[in-house]
Design an enzyme around this catalytic site. Sequence first.
Site, PDB file in Angstrom:
ATOM      1  N   HIS A 503       0.828  -1.208   0.000  1.00  0.00           N
ATOM      2  CA  HIS A 503       0.000   0.000   0.000  1.00  0.00           C
ATOM      3  C   HIS A 503       0.863   1.260   0.000  1.00  0.00           C
ATOM      4  O   HIS A 503       0.706   2.133  -0.846  1.00  0.00           O
ATOM      5  CB  HIS A 503      -0.926  -0.003   1.224  1.00  0.00           C
ATOM      6  CG  HIS A 503      -1.710   1.256   1.393  1.00  0.00           C
ATOM      7  ND1 HIS A 503      -3.027   1.376   0.996  1.00  0.00           N
ATOM      8  CD2 HIS A 503      -1.372   2.471   1.883  1.00  0.00           C
ATOM      9  CE1 HIS A 503      -3.452   2.601   1.245  1.00  0.00           C
ATOM     10  NE2 HIS A 503      -2.455   3.293   1.791  1.00  0.00           N
ATOM     11  N   GLU A 504       1.769   1.340   0.968  1.00  0.00           N
ATOM     12  CA  GLU A 504       2.583   2.550   1.084  1.00  0.00           C
ATOM     13  C   GLU A 504       3.455   2.733  -0.155  1.00  0.00           C
ATOM     14  O   GLU A 504       3.713   3.854  -0.576  1.00  0.00           O
ATOM     15  CB  GLU A 504       3.435   2.517   2.354  1.00  0.00           C
ATOM     16  CG  GLU A 504       2.634   2.533   3.653  1.00  0.00           C
ATOM     17  CD  GLU A 504       1.620   3.671   3.737  1.00  0.00           C
ATOM     18  OE1 GLU A 504       1.867   4.744   3.150  1.00  0.00           O
ATOM     19  OE2 GLU A 504       0.566   3.474   4.368  1.00  0.00           O
ATOM     20  N   HIS A 507       1.744   4.704  -2.778  1.00  0.00           N
ATOM     21  CA  HIS A 507       1.916   6.157  -2.621  1.00  0.00           C
ATOM     22  C   HIS A 507       3.279   6.581  -3.155  1.00  0.00           C
ATOM     23  O   HIS A 507       3.422   7.614  -3.807  1.00  0.00           O
ATOM     24  CB  HIS A 507       1.850   6.550  -1.142  1.00  0.00           C
ATOM     25  CG  HIS A 507       0.491   6.484  -0.523  1.00  0.00           C
ATOM     26  ND1 HIS A 507      -0.603   7.123  -1.056  1.00  0.00           N
ATOM     27  CD2 HIS A 507       0.049   5.879   0.615  1.00  0.00           C
ATOM     28  CE1 HIS A 507      -1.656   6.916  -0.262  1.00  0.00           C
ATOM     29  NE2 HIS A 507      -1.292   6.153   0.740  1.00  0.00           N
ATOM     30  N   HIS A 510       3.282   6.925  -6.788  1.00  0.00           N
ATOM     31  CA  HIS A 510       2.580   8.152  -7.172  1.00  0.00           C
ATOM     32  C   HIS A 510       3.543   9.346  -7.095  1.00  0.00           C
ATOM     33  O   HIS A 510       3.531  10.226  -7.955  1.00  0.00           O
ATOM     34  CB  HIS A 510       1.385   8.350  -6.223  1.00  0.00           C
ATOM     35  CG  HIS A 510       0.288   9.200  -6.757  1.00  0.00           C
ATOM     36  ND1 HIS A 510      -0.796   9.553  -5.995  1.00  0.00           N
ATOM     37  CD2 HIS A 510       0.095   9.784  -7.953  1.00  0.00           C
ATOM     38  CE1 HIS A 510      -1.615  10.310  -6.718  1.00  0.00           C
ATOM     39  NE2 HIS A 510      -1.090  10.465  -7.912  1.00  0.00           N
TER      40      HIS A 510
HETATM   41 ZN   LIG Z   1      -2.415   5.317   2.302  1.00  0.00          ZN
END
Ligand SMILES: [Zn+2]
Length: 715
Positions: A503-504, A507, A510
Amino acid sequence: MIRHNLIIAASIAAICSVANAAIPEPASMLAASNPFAKVSPLQYGYPQFDKIKDTDYAPAFAEGMRQQAAEIEKIANNKAPATFDNTIVAMEKSGRLLARVSSVFGNLSGANTNDTFKALERDLSPKRSAHGDAIRLNPKLYARIKSLYDRRDTLKLDAESKYLLERYHTDFVRAGAKLSAADKDKLKAMNSQLAELQTTFAQNVLEEANASALIVDTREELAGMTDKAIDAAAKVAAARGLGGKFAIPVVNTTGQANLAVLTNRAVRERLMAASLARGSHGGKFDNTAVVLQLAKLRAEKAALLGYPSFAAYSLEDQTARTPEAVNELLSAFARPAVANARKEGAEIQQVIDKENGGKGNSFELAAHDWSFYSDKVRAERFNFDQNQLKPYFELNSVLVNGVFFAANQVYGLTFKERKDLPVYNPDVRTFDVFDADGKQLAIFIADFYARGNKRGGAWMNAYVSQSSLLGTHPVVANHLNIPKPADGEPTLLTYDETRTLFHEFGHALHGMFSNVKYPRFSGTSVPRDFVEFPSQVNEMWSTEPKVLANYARHYQTGAPMPQELLDKVIASKKFNEGFRTTEYLGAAMLDQKWHQLSVSQIPTDVLGFEAASLKAAGVDYAPVPPRYRTTYFSHVFSGGYSAGYYGYLWAERLDAETVLWFNENGGMLRKNGDYFRKMLLSKGGTMDAMQMFREFRGHDPKVEPLLERRGLTEK
Ligand SMILES: [Zn+2]
């Protein structure tokens, strides 16, 4: 989760690098020996963690704010008529020293704080708030922005520049640029007070986590925990002057990891009670008064700006737009989620009854029993428990053979660990990230272990954000709170921790794929209810068979996870979703209830209001308390998620649609990754976020794929 270091709304962590020495910075009165005085000479402006001293921050902040204020005065008082270049671009370039020190300070105050940092945070937060206000409430500056905005169609701007102008106009108006001088003064005072209160809230949460703990007298009471974990609890107690006893610190969410293993029900009950009481049991770190002041001030601020509630003010600038839209989404989930949780609860009750010799002799399921018994249900239903998985989820393998491998398969990225860059803690690792064509794309910082001086949870942050205007390349960090094993022991993750790593990193992608001109739009500078979407998409690779087969290997034998165990992991993904969704909804509803209040509706009893709100929202199922209670809900009372915690679910609709899209188009293929990168991950905030999604997916997001994923379609 993601954290932004907001310096002013218009310039998010923009830092210039050596590559761009051509853009001169204003004359500095900062001592040349201060590491913030110049752009770090390290690659991409990577911070000189080995040279920065705690005493360097205050003077760098003071000089950084002075410099930017002078730059802004010059722009506002420019005799020449406003042009896009002499006003908007000039602002984008301003405040680089401040951005430099803010990004390091903001990151480290979350990841590696100390008493000096905390004192400085308290001192700085009202000053930084005042600095931002002085810019956004400068009437001459706003007049220039407005004059450009009014003729934006005639300025022959490219799409990103035009959107930047529109964003500046919106940012200034929302910050109060249209208010009277008297109201601007009121607003400034409110903002400064809000900043102080938010800092107090966050510090209370952290201090209480460090000061409070479940204390027990004997090893036997901790039965279920490993010997090593019990030894660690003894050390924690000793460090707190309670030699001979055992201490379990209480951290972050309502649920505590040890609740899953402690066999002594009375001890579980005490641990849960300690967790639930945080911030509301009186004493030094009580947050109830802080919450009431924050809620009231936020409602007052919204009223001053012309909105019925803080949520109405905040949501207008999100993709959700209105409280009604948020309420609609949350309500759509409440009924099926709680129904599902009750079904799960009934199954758990059966296990409890069976264990205790039938209904008559048994006890009723309570919140402190849930994870202990749901693990048993899981073991029975899927014939495995979490502990069987752990040997296959060794941290380094999950990172390199899982997270990095997936990024290679989907986007063509490669990674190389560096040992030459300075770090602020010996456990922190750094990696060069190379694009598919072999060119370096970014530097990635991995800070995975829990520490007493680190905030709970997991998040991504940028030390340097990409911008072609400033010539900067991304330096991004992921932070987790994985318990550090004893020396020489491997770090074995739970499946949840494994998924969090993916998940991290979503980011991080991104941030690293950002390909924008202006710092205002870099990477994760998108609406908050959109920002969790790319990170959630990246979670899909954690159970992709090809990826799992590559990283889920036994840490001792190297043997791959047996296919049947792997199948069970995948099959069990919907397990406990009723619980997960319900505890999340509890917190998301609380956030909305607090922030949808008008000034006159602010209650006086925090816990009473909380209970009534959960009941009204239909998420008051006692065995599943909210993931965060009001008094330790840092996301919304000190972080950037006020009126925004719904954003995880909101963004997950987009995620579920995107997973469908990948699957419809052949799954884990480079062409799919490249398209997602091109249409979404590279664009940062350069256009309306929902428009960006529509152009990628071809239609608006629907809610069904998400209900389906969470196993909530059956009524
Ligand atoms: Zn998050």
